[in-house]
Scaffold this motif. Structure first.
Motif, PDB file in Angstrom:
ATOM      1  N   UNK A   1       0.799  -1.225   0.000  1.00 47.68           N
ATOM      2  CA  UNK A   1       0.000   0.000   0.000  1.00 47.68           C
ATOM      3  C   UNK A   1       0.841   1.289   0.000  1.00 47.68           C
ATOM      4  N   UNK A   2       1.874   1.406   0.858  1.00 45.42           N
ATOM      5  CA  UNK A   2       2.649   2.660   0.832  1.00 45.42           C
ATOM      6  C   UNK A   2       3.271   2.930  -0.541  1.00 45.42           C
ATOM      7  N   UNK A   3       3.776   1.880  -1.186  1.00 49.53           N
ATOM      8  CA  UNK A   3       4.375   2.056  -2.513  1.00 49.53           C
ATOM      9  C   UNK A   3       3.310   2.448  -3.529  1.00 49.53           C
ATOM     10  N   UNK A   4       2.145   1.810  -3.453  1.00 52.06           N
ATOM     11  CA  UNK A   4       1.073   2.116  -4.395  1.00 52.06           C
ATOM     12  C   UNK A   4       0.592   3.560  -4.233  1.00 52.06           C
TER      13      UNK A   4
ATOM     14  N   UNK B   1       8.719  14.494  11.647  1.00 54.99           N
ATOM     15  CA  UNK B   1       9.989  13.901  12.034  1.00 54.99           C
ATOM     16  C   UNK B   1      10.022  12.369  11.988  1.00 54.99           C
ATOM     17  N   UNK B   2       8.882  11.723  11.881  1.00 55.48           N
ATOM     18  CA  UNK B   2       8.860  10.264  11.923  1.00 55.48           C
ATOM     19  C   UNK B   2       8.504   9.713  10.548  1.00 55.48           C
ATOM     20  N   UNK B   3       9.486   9.190   9.794  1.00 54.82           N
ATOM     21  CA  UNK B   3       9.206   8.678   8.447  1.00 54.82           C
ATOM     22  C   UNK B   3       8.133   7.600   8.430  1.00 54.82           C
ATOM     23  N   UNK B   4       7.941   6.897   9.563  1.00 56.20           N
ATOM     24  CA  UNK B   4       6.940   5.831   9.604  1.00 56.20           C
ATOM     25  C   UNK B   4       5.529   6.382   9.457  1.00 56.20           C
ATOM     26  N   UNK B   5       5.380   7.699   9.723  1.00 54.49           N
ATOM     27  CA  UNK B   5       4.049   8.305   9.640  1.00 54.49           C
ATOM     28  C   UNK B   5       3.756   8.905   8.278  1.00 54.49           C
ATOM     29  N   UNK B   6       4.686   8.778   7.333  1.00 49.33           N
ATOM     30  CA  UNK B   6       4.510   9.453   6.061  1.00 49.33           C
ATOM     31  C   UNK B   6       4.326   8.463   4.924  1.00 49.33           C
ATOM     32  N   UNK B   7       3.968   8.999   3.776  1.00 49.06           N
ATOM     33  CA  UNK B   7       3.867   8.181   2.578  1.00 49.06           C
ATOM     34  C   UNK B   7       5.241   7.694   2.161  1.00 49.06           C
ATOM     35  N   UNK B   8       5.288   6.610   1.432  1.00 49.89           N
ATOM     36  CA  UNK B   8       6.560   6.099   0.929  1.00 49.89           C
ATOM     37  C   UNK B   8       6.922   6.860  -0.340  1.00 49.89           C
TER      38      UNK B   8
END
Length: 303
Positions: free
Chosen positions: A26-29, A104-111
């Motif tokens: 999903x993040x890649x899509x 600041x947290x890449x885990x919370x963002x789109x890929x």
């Protein structure tokens, strides 16, 4: 279809496995769809539509689920992009992409790939839908031209030409901005401080004489209907805007991999401003004020 680089998951054989693989992808899509559309909400809708199509499909007939999902998402996003071109012709004022907060947290963002910087997104808007699709799928996300051809319904050779044409166009139009992080942050912080304090001389010292400000309000909030040219006009415009919000709070954050200024009023985001800086001077000021374009922020509230 072969699997894109870095995608080595086993192919799904059951509905449960297909659902798990879809969630992993999903993040890649969303990143692919966002690269084509420039808006988070439309990108997420395209990915959701791809999921619905998968549910209606016969899994036994899908040889490469990863390739199928990427191709289907790209086709759906391409359809939206083509219709969006007509909608944007009637858009009130300039149209800017939707910013995505990447810190600041890449885990919370789109890929998002590094190539999908703010400056890149703005230039992508000048490409044709087919050129943009070929470039984003191949150059940004590393898909083969066979996969690009499946998404566009053209031959791999034709897609290779589209990507090459897009590459040349981007190379010509993409501005060259400073990459020194410390120097960049210093300029962004100085801009935020000067605009908040109504410091005309401070803004003039930061702005390039030929700077351009683009303000996107979408007809929903006040914004300049046309780009503002020249340091003096831009500085006075910014001071006028900021004077309307004496209780504003300015916050520096990362948007599409670069620094940007959030303006919060009453605890909620009022604008996102991305700056193009070269040789320590601000060349472009892109101010997103349309409240419908804040989906990509980690939060629209100041806590």
């Amino acid at each position: 279809m072969s699997r894109p680089p870095g995608m080595n998951e086993p192919e799904a054989t059951t509905a449960e496995e297909a659902a798990a693989q879809f969630e992993a992808l999903r993040p890649r899509l969303v990143g692919v769809a966002y690269g084509l559309l420039g808006t988070v909400a439309e990108a997420e809708d395209a990915v959701q539509d791809a999921w619905l199509r998968l549910q209606r499909s016969d899994l036994a007939e899908i040889e490469d689920l990863t390739g199928w999902l990427v191709t289907t998402t790209a086709r759906l996003a391409l359809d939206v992009l083509r219709s969006a071109r007509h909608r944007r012709e009637t858009y009130i004022g300039p149209w800017l992409p939707e910013p995505v907060e990447t810190a600041p947290d890449p885990a919370d963002t789109l890929s998002l790939a590094d190539s999908l910087s703010w400056a890149m997104l703005v230039v992508l808007e000048t490409l044709s839908p087919a050129e943009r699709t070929a470039f984003v799928l191949h150059d940004v996300f590393g898909h083969t031209f066979d996969q690009v051809a499946a998404a566009l319904g053209r031959t791999p050779a034709a897609c290779r030409k589209l990507a090459s044409r897009a590459r040349d166009h981007i190379e010509t139009r993409r501005p060259r901005f400073d990459v020194d992080p410390e120097r960049h942050r210093h300029t962004v912080e100085a801009f935020a401080r000067a605009s908040r304090e109504g410091d005309l001389e401070g803004l003039l010292a930061l702005l390039d004489p030929d700077a351009v400000l683009t303000s996107d309000g979408g007809g929903l909030v006040s914004a300049a209907r046309k780009p503002v040219h020249g340091a003096d006009k831009i500085a006075r415009f910014l001071i006028g805007v900021n004077a309307k919000y004496p209780d504003q709070v300015k916050r520096i954050t990362h948007v599409n991999g670069g620094l940007a200024v959030l303006m919060l009023v009453g605890g909620e985001v009022s604008s996102v401003t991305a700056l193009g800086i070269r040789d320590g001077r601000i060349r472009t000021v892109d101010m997103i004020r349309n409240p419908e374009k804040f989906h990509g922020l980690r939060t629209t509230r100041g806590h």
